[in-house]
Enzyme design. Structure first.
Site, PDB file in Angstrom:
ATOM      1  N   HIS A 132       0.757  -1.150   0.061  1.00  0.00           N
ATOM      2  CA  HIS A 132       0.035  -0.078   0.020  1.00  0.00           C
ATOM      3  C   HIS A 132       0.869   1.081   0.076  1.00  0.00           C
ATOM      4  O   HIS A 132       2.068   1.077   0.457  1.00  0.00           O
ATOM      5  CB  HIS A 132      -0.492   0.002   1.289  1.00  0.00           C
ATOM      6  N   ASP A 209       2.825  -4.923   8.060  1.00  0.00           N
ATOM      7  CA  ASP A 209       1.814  -4.073   8.189  1.00  0.00           C
ATOM      8  C   ASP A 209       0.548  -4.933   8.264  1.00  0.00           C
ATOM      9  O   ASP A 209       0.376  -5.746   7.053  1.00  0.00           O
ATOM     10  CB  ASP A 209       1.689  -3.413   6.740  1.00  0.00           C
ATOM     11  N   GLN A 212      -4.422  -5.640   6.986  1.00  0.00           N
ATOM     12  CA  GLN A 212      -5.412  -6.481   6.297  1.00  0.00           C
ATOM     13  C   GLN A 212      -5.332  -8.047   6.952  1.00  0.00           C
ATOM     14  O   GLN A 212      -6.141  -8.698   6.334  1.00  0.00           O
ATOM     15  CB  GLN A 212      -5.273  -6.568   4.902  1.00  0.00           C
ATOM     16  N   LYS A 235     -10.383  -1.190  10.264  1.00  0.00           N
ATOM     17  CA  LYS A 235     -10.520  -2.445   9.409  1.00  0.00           C
ATOM     18  C   LYS A 235     -10.643  -3.871  10.159  1.00  0.00           C
ATOM     19  O   LYS A 235     -10.757  -4.526   9.906  1.00  0.00           O
ATOM     20  CB  LYS A 235      -9.003  -2.541   8.576  1.00  0.00           C
ATOM     21  N   CYS A 373      -4.549   2.049  -3.857  1.00  0.00           N
ATOM     22  CA  CYS A 373      -3.361   2.705  -3.217  1.00  0.00           C
ATOM     23  C   CYS A 373      -2.357   1.866  -3.322  1.00  0.00           C
ATOM     24  O   CYS A 373      -1.495   1.657  -2.753  1.00  0.00           O
ATOM     25  CB  CYS A 373      -3.445   2.867  -1.754  1.00  0.00           C
TER      26      CYS A 373
HETATM   27  N1  PLP Z   1      -1.733  -0.891   4.689  1.00  0.00           N
HETATM   28  C1  PLP Z   1      -2.632  -1.561   3.893  1.00  0.00           C
HETATM   29  C2  PLP Z   1      -2.377  -3.141   3.698  1.00  0.00           C
HETATM   30  C3  PLP Z   1      -3.907  -1.365   3.665  1.00  0.00           C
HETATM   31  O1  PLP Z   1      -4.941  -1.941   3.190  1.00  0.00           O
HETATM   32  C4  PLP Z   1      -4.419  -0.092   4.226  1.00  0.00           C
HETATM   33  C5  PLP Z   1      -5.720   0.746   3.930  1.00  0.00           C
HETATM   34  O2  PLP Z   1      -6.388   0.302   3.131  1.00  0.00           O
HETATM   35  C6  PLP Z   1      -3.419   0.780   4.956  1.00  0.00           C
HETATM   36  C7  PLP Z   1      -1.894   0.291   5.211  1.00  0.00           C
HETATM   37  C8  PLP Z   1      -3.406   2.414   5.404  1.00  0.00           C
HETATM   38  O3  PLP Z   1      -4.484   2.227   6.469  1.00  0.00           O
HETATM   39  P1  PLP Z   1      -5.096   3.564   7.027  1.00  0.00           P
HETATM   40  O4  PLP Z   1      -5.627   4.322   5.895  1.00  0.00           O
HETATM   41  O5  PLP Z   1      -6.142   2.831   7.954  1.00  0.00           O
HETATM   42  O6  PLP Z   1      -3.920   4.176   7.693  1.00  0.00           O
END
Ligand code: PLP
Length: 415
Positions: A132, A209, A212, A235, A373
């Site tokens: 992301h 990270d 998900q 999430k 993203c």
């Molecule tokens: N990392 C992953 C794998 C994501 O799916 C997302 C959001 O879709 C993020 C980071 C960013 O999360 P946030 O917008 O809640 O900070």
């Protein structure tokens, strides 16, 4: 003689779970809502909505240092929420849990605090092509400031991290390997244990990270062996604007503060200020108290479910999806990882993803379209974006059927 009664294990009761989520009970464009945008954000159970509303109705006050009863209650609930997260992640100590506004803020914290104070010109941060943007851009910003380099780890055409290529990139220039646990764009479940093992051969740190993954299966950060783990509350059936950085104690102790302000200091004086200990060192300003309490309620809710049954339920939804996808001529699943979690990304020949998304919305079906993203990944796969359906605990086989009715309709209309 009657037949012996089998030991009946009650099936996962999805209808009962659905009743806990009031938002699901509505019509969109004249059709019952089918919510398949869970990778973007999950819906909130009644108990989370109640926990937030009760906090504001009865206990609202600023936390820490208050001498009055409401402040005491708010502080207790806020710190209790931190303990709930620590238990949820199997953290050894509660002080390793730092509140942030989400995954993005947590990665920025590590990049700017650890990265700026540690990285030297020529050092390398490895991130995969699956990441992301929030696990790419903070590292690029820090690389520009320090002279370090961000190097992408190749992925295969199936959408999996190429472990051989990763091994080939590892040398003593690599100081950090930052990867997602599950790709939000394709659903790939990354082999983080193996990635960590490889990274440790050159003593690199590893940030996972978990944005998900945490909603899908239990995570044990200590057993995993990562150095940092990040996640977002929204999430995980919790509110927006709250998330977590989990870190190794020795690293958190050594890292300088990222933001300055109230709460993160020990003593402020001219010319020198001294800082608080973790986690407070990294929590400048009034935190998202209601958010933390809401997230703890979400974790408690998830804990009340049989998580093995949840995993099986979600796996069955994806399995049926892949079966039905086989029957649609011109449908291409994007990414065919051996292990995937609740995400189905696809393209329909002759259609644009956003047209398919809009047509599905007209039928009450919420999906996401676009690059998710993950622009580098889309570039790597040679596509502008996908249509993404992402499942959660409250989705049903009926939802899967409705998705495919919608896809067939899109095919009839657009091709
Ligand atoms: N990392 C992953 C794998 C994501 O799916 C997302 C959001 O879709 C993020 C980071 C960013 O999360 P946030 O917008 O809640 O900070």
């Amino acid at each position: 003689m009657s037949a012996p009664v089998a030991n009946v294990v009650p099936a996962f009761d999805v209808e009962s779970v659905r009743r806990d989520f009031p938002i699901l009970d509505q019509q969109i464009n004249g059709h019952p809502l089918v919510y398949l945008d869970n990778a973007a954000t999950t819906q909130k159970p009644e108990c989370v909505i109640e926990a937030i509303s009760n906090y504001y109705r009865r206990d609202n006050a600023n936390v820490h240092r208050g001498v009055h009863t409401l402040s005491d209650r708010a502080t207790h609930a806020f710190e209790q929420a931190r303990q709930t997260v620590a238990n949820f992640l199997a953290s050894r100590r509660v002080e390793q849990v730092i509140w942030t506004s989400g995954t993005t803020a947590a990665i920025n914290l590590v990049a700017h605090s650890w990265g700026r104070s540690t990285l030297q010109p020529g050092d390398r941060v490895l991130v995969s092509w699956l990441e992301h943007h929030s696990n790419i851009v903070p590292w690029q910003l820090v690389a520009a400031a320090t002279g370090a380099e961000v190097v992408p780890i190749p992925v295969t055409d199936a959408g999996e991290i190429d472990l051989q290529a990763l091994a080939g990139l590892l040398d003593d220039r690599v100081k950090m390997v930052a990867v997602n646990h599950v790709s939000n764009a394709l659903g790939t479940v990354n082999p983080v244990a193996e990635i960590i093992r490889l990274a440790k051969t050159v003593d690199a740190l590893v940030l996972v990270d978990g944005a998900q993954s945490v909603a899908h299966w239990p995570v044990d950060v200590e057993a995993m062996g990562c150095d940092f783990f990040v996640m977002s509350g929204h999430k995980l059936f919790g509110p927006t604007g709250v998330g977590v950085l989990w870190g190794r104690e020795s690293l958190l102790d050594a890292m300088p503060p990222y933001m300055g302000g109230g709460e993160m200091i020990e003593r402020v004086a001219f010319p020198t200020t001294t800082f608080n200990v973790p986690p407070f060192k990294f929590e400048a300003g009034t935190p998202n108290i209601a958010g933390a309490i809401g997230l703890a309620a979400a974790i408690d809710y998830l804990g009340s479910l049989d998580r093995q049954a949840v995993m099986e339920h979600e796996a069955a939804l994806l399995a049926r999806t892949l079966e039905l996808a086989e029957e649609v001529e011109g449908l291409r699943r994007v990414g065919t990882p051996a292990h995937s979690a609740g995400i189905f990304s696809f393209l329909l020949e002759g259609t644009h993803p956003s047209d398919v998304g809009m047509l599905l919305d007209q039928q009450g079906i919420a999906v996401r379209t676009g690059h998710h993203c993950a622009q580098p990944l889309m570039e790597r796969l040679g596509i502008p974006g996908t249509v993404r359906a992402s499942y959660s605990i409250y989705n049903t086989q009926e939802d899967v059927s409705r998705l495919f009715e919608g896809i067939h309709k899109a095919k009839r209309l657009f091709t």
